[in-house]
Design an enzyme around this catalytic site. Structure first.
Site, PDB file in Angstrom:
ATOM      1  N   CYS A   1      65.820   3.086 -35.921  1.00 36.32           N
ATOM      2  CA  CYS A   1      65.427   1.958 -35.084  1.00 36.32           C
ATOM      3  C   CYS A   1      64.271   2.364 -34.184  1.00 36.32           C
ATOM      4  CB  CYS A   1      66.606   1.538 -34.223  1.00 36.32           C
ATOM      5  SG  CYS A   1      68.096   1.292 -35.197  1.00 36.32           S
TER       6      CYS A   1
ATOM      7  N   ARG B   1      59.184   0.762 -37.622  1.00 37.91           N
ATOM      8  CA  ARG B   1      60.356   1.622 -37.779  1.00 37.91           C
ATOM      9  C   ARG B   1      61.592   0.867 -38.234  1.00 37.91           C
ATOM     10  NH1 ARG B   1      59.970   6.512 -34.922  1.00 37.91           N
ATOM     11  NH2 ARG B   1      62.225   6.656 -34.921  1.00 37.91           N
TER      12      ARG B   1
ATOM     13  N   TRP C   1      67.169  -1.273 -37.453  1.00 37.15           N
ATOM     14  CA  TRP C   1      67.283  -1.082 -38.899  1.00 37.15           C
ATOM     15  C   TRP C   1      68.758  -0.799 -39.095  1.00 37.15           C
ATOM     16  CZ3 TRP C   1      64.219  -1.839 -42.949  1.00 37.15           C
ATOM     17  CH2 TRP C   1      64.551  -1.242 -44.169  1.00 37.15           C
TER      18      TRP C   1
ATOM     19  N   ASN D   1      69.778   4.478 -31.395  1.00 35.39           N
ATOM     20  CA  ASN D   1      69.229   4.780 -32.721  1.00 35.39           C
ATOM     21  C   ASN D   1      70.077   5.909 -33.263  1.00 35.39           C
ATOM     22  OD1 ASN D   1      67.664   5.416 -34.947  1.00 35.39           O
ATOM     23  ND2 ASN D   1      66.082   6.459 -33.764  1.00 35.39           N
ATOM     24  N   GLY D   2      70.606   5.769 -34.482  1.00 37.18           N
ATOM     25  CA  GLY D   2      71.409   6.850 -35.051  1.00 37.18           C
ATOM     26  C   GLY D   2      72.780   6.344 -35.483  1.00 37.18           C
TER      27      GLY D   2
ATOM     28  N   GLU E   1      59.232  11.342 -62.453  1.00 34.15           N
ATOM     29  CA  GLU E   1      58.890  10.880 -61.101  1.00 34.15           C
ATOM     30  C   GLU E   1      57.537  11.448 -60.657  1.00 34.15           C
ATOM     31  OE1 GLU E   1      59.803   8.609 -59.237  1.00 34.15           O
ATOM     32  OE2 GLU E   1      59.226   9.165 -57.218  1.00 34.15           O
TER      33      GLU E   1
ATOM     34  N   LYS F   1      54.412   9.007 -59.681  1.00 38.21           N
ATOM     35  CA  LYS F   1      53.713   9.072 -58.388  1.00 38.21           C
ATOM     36  C   LYS F   1      52.200   9.171 -58.609  1.00 38.21           C
ATOM     37  CE  LYS F   1      56.669   8.592 -55.300  1.00 38.21           C
ATOM     38  NZ  LYS F   1      57.061   7.493 -56.176  1.00 38.21           N
TER      39      LYS F   1
ATOM     40  N   GLU G   1      50.828   5.835 -59.843  1.00 43.11           N
ATOM     41  CA  GLU G   1      50.840   4.835 -58.768  1.00 43.11           C
ATOM     42  C   GLU G   1      49.704   5.059 -57.781  1.00 43.11           C
ATOM     43  OE1 GLU G   1      55.275   3.578 -57.475  1.00 43.11           O
ATOM     44  OE2 GLU G   1      54.905   5.712 -57.308  1.00 43.11           O
TER      45      GLU G   1
ATOM     46  N   HIS H   1      57.758  17.739 -80.576  1.00 47.88           N
ATOM     47  CA  HIS H   1      57.909  16.608 -81.491  1.00 47.88           C
ATOM     48  C   HIS H   1      56.775  15.594 -81.344  1.00 47.88           C
ATOM     49  CE1 HIS H   1      61.742  18.196 -82.671  1.00 47.88           C
ATOM     50  NE2 HIS H   1      62.152  18.184 -81.424  1.00 47.88           N
TER      51      HIS H   1
ATOM     52  N   LYS I   1      55.645  -3.292 -52.553  1.00 51.12           N
ATOM     53  CA  LYS I   1      56.812  -2.499 -52.133  1.00 51.12           C
ATOM     54  C   LYS I   1      58.093  -3.113 -52.660  1.00 51.12           C
ATOM     55  CE  LYS I   1      58.685   0.798 -49.833  1.00 51.12           C
ATOM     56  NZ  LYS I   1      58.589   2.095 -50.505  1.00 51.12           N
TER      57      LYS I   1
HETATM   58  C1  G6P Z   1      58.433  -1.358 -56.920  1.00 52.33           C
HETATM   59  C2  G6P Z   1      57.906  -0.234 -56.052  1.00 52.33           C
HETATM   60  C3  G6P Z   1      58.516   1.109 -56.485  1.00 52.33           C
HETATM   61  C4  G6P Z   1      60.027   1.014 -56.481  1.00 52.33           C
HETATM   62  C5  G6P Z   1      60.514  -0.135 -57.374  1.00 52.33           C
HETATM   63  C6  G6P Z   1      61.984  -0.393 -57.209  1.00 52.33           C
HETATM   64  O1  G6P Z   1      57.907  -1.275 -58.196  1.00 52.33           O
HETATM   65  O2  G6P Z   1      56.503  -0.168 -56.127  1.00 52.33           O
HETATM   66  O3  G6P Z   1      58.115   2.126 -55.566  1.00 52.33           O
HETATM   67  O4  G6P Z   1      60.568   2.222 -56.942  1.00 52.33           O
HETATM   68  O5  G6P Z   1      59.857  -1.347 -56.993  1.00 52.33           O
HETATM   69  O6  G6P Z   1      62.214  -0.862 -55.898  1.00 52.33           O
HETATM   70  P1  G6P Z   1      63.619  -0.911 -55.228  1.00 52.33           P
HETATM   71  O7  G6P Z   1      63.370  -1.518 -53.873  1.00 52.33           O
HETATM   72  O8  G6P Z   1      64.518  -1.763 -56.066  1.00 52.33           O
HETATM   73  O9  G6P Z   1      64.124   0.495 -55.136  1.00 52.33           O
END
Ligand code: G6P
Length: 631
Positions: free
Chosen positions: A2, A27, A78, A104-105, A500, A504, A507, A523, A626
């Site tokens: 938070c 935050r 949050w 917060n916490g 992953e 990254k 992306e 293969h 996002k």
């Molecule tokens: C979008 C974002 C990714 C994320 C994916 C799943 O494609 O750009 O970074 O991993 O959605 O999002 P979620 O909120 O369901 O984890």
């Protein structure tokens, strides 16, 4: 995670706190609230939703005299304990309305404290852990006042500081707490344990906040509080003690960032800040998960233990980075729980007519809790009567609301589009669910579960150490910025890590990148290797699964023989891999199943730095969002 602000001084406190909250809104933003002391009353207002909702409510109340005050505290939330509603928003008042607290916490022993307070007829009006602190503080203030000056705290502010010390000595967990007392109008008291808190030193006024961005427009002189310290601010000064009352000092510093850098904690990008926050995010996700009897505690469970014993198959469904967390989870769940576990991309799941019934457990993983592909897969599973357990970072979002059980990751809001701290906290949540299932089904004993949990608890420190030594990775990133392709290979849990790492890079750096199961190279993909092709190789720990590690080393030799430039991620002490590495990235020793908590992190930094070196917007890459709320 938070946002917290406190102010005491000669200027309109309400406006200063609202401005501070606006700067901290990044935050957490599922609700917001303020408390202002004026004319011997505490006025509060709190609203679910964005800060704008609170501001609107304050404008509407302007007529009935919500005061500008000279002492105020404010909070953007949050949610962790209790959904994001008006009622659960902070501040929380004591039953007599004389004390207001923001937090917060996570207070780990809140259930015990709540039961104790309820036994003394205190009525709770929210579902939060924070409310306990408000009632406890009011009780301590009453006791101190009844004891009079003999308690060693002659004036009001000192009394308030002593009250706070008595409260925090009873709390377990992580917290930053700020409190005001109507009878002590010119003081705000705060306490810190494992949650951030900084003090802003003004002239005839002082500030408290989760980070300096909240008060940077008013002062650049700050004091960072140490762990387990209490700070009292009045217009005249700042007094710091430890939890016992012994005088203490914080770390004084001058802020030389501008306001926007301050929001990012001095980092160039939110992504770098979020990468750095990962140790804390893991620690927060582990907080409060082990009951006193050593059992794993989930957040919202609308399933019985018998339901979980009846499970004969697990599906894990997610998208993007969350899907990769699910791939790691499969290894852990099958190993610990001994039931079949399949991992599916949410966008594919329902179109292939999966076989589901009441004894299927579907685990959906979503940072945002709103991803449409994942939500539709969840609904499909529910139609087939499967039980759904969500792993989510956003309290009150749609996916956890529609699930039968939820484990929240306490990563705090993730601002950068590319997921980092959400990923590692999802891994932690997956491990906890695996251990929970294993324990309930009697395939692991409590002491075996506790042994894994203690290894998990060691990961934040190990990760801090790793993050402290990433200079070589940054230099390597600058060197790789002109590469036309980068390949990633791994086996076992190193395979999703390779995927992953490649995701990254795609992306953020808009580069061609692919992740492969190292054994699959021969293969087909090995044909991609050319002179100088960078290949990132994730090497398993030689301890425990030596065969696996030796196989990956053979794969490294295969790509090297074809001209690859190898970037090897290996565990501390695995000196034999040096011979095969053009660049070696050493990570701390971690049990094999938990290793992705370490090995993913250099790959996040690599992608972030390559993207920055190529001049891209790291926090908001092109074409991405996002939270993707369309199918
Ligand atoms: C979008 C974002 C990714 C994320 C994916 C799943 O494609 O750009 O970074 O991993 O959605 O999002 P979620 O909120 O369901 O984890």
């Amino acid at each position: 995670m938070c946002g917290i602000v406190g102010y005491v001084g000669g200027r309109p406190a309400l406006q200063i706190v609202l401005d501070g909250l606006r700067r901290l809104e990044y935050r957490g933003y599922d609700s917001a609230g303020i408390a202002v002391i004026d004319n011997s009353v505490i006025l509060t207002e709190k609203k679910a939703g964005k800060l704008a909702n609170l501001e609107k409510a304050l404008v509407e109340r302007a007529g009935d005299g919500i005061s500008v005050g000279s002492t105020a505290i404010g909070h953007t939330r949050w949610a962790t304990h209790g959904g994001p509603t008006d009622r659960n928003a902070h501040p929380h008042l004591s039953a007599d309305g004389r004390v207001a607290v923001i937090h917060n916490g996570i207070i780990e022993n809140f259930a015990r404290l709540r039961a104790e307070l309820e036994a003394t007829s205190v009525e709770f009006v929210s579902d939060t852990d924070t409310e306990c602190a408000a009632h406890l503080l009011a009780a301590e203030m009453r006791a101190l006042r009844e004891a009079g000056a003999g308690a060693g705290a002659e004036d009001g502010p000192q009394l308030l500081a002593e009250g706070m010390r008595r409260v925090v000595r009873r709390l377990e967990g992580a917290f930053t707490l700020l409190a005001v007392d109507v009878e002590v109008p010119d003081a705000v008291v705060a306490a810190r344990r494992n949650s951030p808190l900084v003090v802003g030193r003004g002239d005839g006024e002082n500030f408290l906040a989760s980070d300096v961005s909240a008060f940077i427009e008013h002062t650049r002189e700050a004091v960072e509080l140490g762990q387990d310290q209490v700070v009292l601010i009045t217009p005249a000064g700042i007094e710091i003690t430890d939890f016992t009352g012994a005088p203490a000092t914080g770390k004084e510093f001058h802020i030389d960032w501008d306001a926007s850098a301050a929001e990012k904690g001095g980092y160039d990008y939110f992504m770098l800040k979020e990468i750095a926050e990962q140790p804390q995010a893991i620690a927060d996700t582990l907080l409060g998960r082990l009951s006193e009897r050593g059992e794993i505690v989930l957040d919202e469970v609308r399933l019985t233990d018998q339901d979980l014993r009846d499970v004969d198959k697990v599906f894990i469904v997610a998208c993007g980075t969350s899907y990769h967390a699910g791939m790691v989870a499969k290894y852990a769940i099958e190993h610990w729980v001994r039931i079949p576990c399949e991992v599916e991309l949410a966008s594919e799941f329902r179109y292939r007519d999966p076989i589901l019934d009441r004894s299927t457990l579907m685990i959906v993983i979503s940072q945002s809790g709103e991803t449409m592909d994942t939500l539709m897969a969840l609904r499909h599973a529910k139609e087939q009567k499967a039980r759904v357990l969500a792993i989510c970072n956003t309290n009150g979002s749609t996916i956890p609301r529609e699930s039968d059980a939820v484990l929240y990751t306490h990563g705090g809001p993730e601002i950068a589009v590319a997921s980092t701290k959400a990923f590692v906290t999802q891994l932690v949540a997956c491990y906890l669910i695996g251990l929970h299932l294993a324990q309930i089904r009697g395939v692991m004993y409590a002491d075996e579960v506790a042994a894994v949990v203690s290894k998990l608890q060691a990961t934040p420190d190990a990760l801090r150490e790793l993050l402290g030594g990433m200079e070589d990775v940054r230099a390597l990133a600058r060197d790789l910025r002109t590469a036309s392709t980068i390949l990633f290979i791994g086996r076992h849990v190193g395979f999703p890590v390779a995927l992953e790492g490649a995701l990254k890079l795609k992306e953020l750096a808009y580069m061609h990148a692919e992740g492969f199961a190292a054994g699959e190279l021969k293969h087909g993909p090995i044909a991609l290797i050319d002179e100088g092709t960078p290949v990132v190789c994730v090497v398993p720990s030689p301890a425990g699964r030596g065969v696996l590690r030796d196989k990956v080393v053979s794969n490294i030799q295969e790509v090297r023989a074809r001209g690859a430039r190898t970037i090897v991620i290996a565990e501390e002490g695995d000196d034999a891999v040096r011979a095969y590495a053009d660049h070696l990235i050493v990570v701390p020793r971690t049990p094999t199943l938990l290793a992705p908590l370490m090995t993913t992190v250099p790959l996040q930094i690599l992608a972030c730095e390559i993207a920055a070196a190529r001049g891209h917007d790291v926090d908001q890459p092109r074409n991405l969002a996002k939270s993707v709320t369309v199918e």
